[in-house]
Write a protein that holds these residues in place. Structure first.
Motif, short mmCIF file in Angstrom:
data_model
loop_
_atom_site.label_atom_id
_atom_site.label_comp_id
_atom_site.label_asym_id
_atom_site.label_seq_id
_atom_site.Cartn_x
_atom_site.Cartn_y
_atom_site.Cartn_z
N THR A 122 2.65 1.51 -3.43
CA THR A 122 1.74 1.90 -4.50
C THR A 122 1.35 3.37 -4.39
O THR A 122 1.28 4.09 -5.40
N THR A 147 -5.58 -1.53 -3.61
CA THR A 147 -4.45 -2.33 -3.14
C THR A 147 -4.92 -3.44 -2.20
O THR A 147 -4.45 -4.58 -2.29
N GLY A 199 0.81 -1.22 0.00
CA GLY A 199 0.00 0.00 0.00
C GLY A 199 0.84 1.26 0.00
O GLY A 199 0.57 2.20 -0.76
#
Length: 227
Positions: free
Chosen positions: A106, A203, A103
């Motif tokens: 990303t 995600t 997470g």
């Protein structure tokens, strides 16, 4: 093996409302990116709040802003992420640890890409939209809140309220520090906050789907008669 399923980053209860929020947040990021692409001055909305300068806030609040800002810098962010991952592993939730790492990666990657695409600058050639610090703080708070509410079984309106409140508080605190220190325009803060809200639900879904497939493959391989 106990046969108990691993805790999921995104439990079934918040999927629908969080998905809707993610879509709306992505639209906000897109609209703001188009509006401020290539700009190097604060927009009309930014001037409603403050015109960013290097000395917007004075001591002792400047020291507070610098401390909050440090948590979004590489060293501070690394400490927060490592501490969160360690907590997940201590709770025997490797899937949650993977969720946090993926997470954060990303979110940071998305903000970096958007900055290059939008090309909005502040104080010379410093890319500003969206705010990576705000996106990181929001994403981490959002993930921790999702994992905590899922582990504690807090569903429905209460769970949704806690998750959104955590994201709002973290994003507001980091956003205040960024604007106060003159590092970002207020609309950069909104863009960073919405970037996290758009990226993290996707995600979580991706991590869950990937982990579930790996579990299913391992289960199939362990069945009698399988090679």
């Amino acid at each position: 093996m106990t046969g108990r399923p691993a805790p999921r980053p995104l439990s079934p209860s918040p999927r629908v409302w969080l998905g809707l929020i993610a879509v709306l947040a992505a639209l906000v990021v897109l609209v703001l990116g188009v509006l401020y692409a290539g700009h190097s001055e604060p927009g009309t909305v930014d001037r409603w709040f403050v015109r960013p300068t290097a000395d917007t806030v004075r001591p002792p609040w400047r020291r507070v802003a610098l401390a909050v800002d440090f948590l979004g810098e590489p060293a501070g962010a690394a400490m927060l992420v490592l501490g969160t991952v360690a907590g997940c592993l201590l709770l025997r939730s490797p899937r949650a640890a993977v969720f946090v790492v993926v997470g954060v990666g990303t979110t940071v990657g998305t903000t970096t890409l958007l900055k290059s695409l939008v090309g909005r600058t502040i104080h010379g050639d410093n890319l500003s939209y969206p705010s990576g610090h705000t996106a990181f703080a929001t994403a981490l708070a959002l993930m921790v809140a999702l994992l905590a509410t899922g582990r504690l079984g807090i569903d429905g309106t209460a769970g949704a309220s806690l998750v959104i409140a955590a994201a709002l508080v973290a994003g507001a605190a980091m956003g205040w520090a960024q604007v106060a220190l003159g590092a970002h325009y207020p609309t950069d803060i909104l863009g960073g906050w919405c970037t996290a809200l758009a990226v993290i639900p996707a995600t979580a879904w991706l991590v869950d789907r990937t982990a579930d497939r790996l579990v299913d493959r391992a289960a199939d391989a362990g069945r009698p008669g399988r090679p």
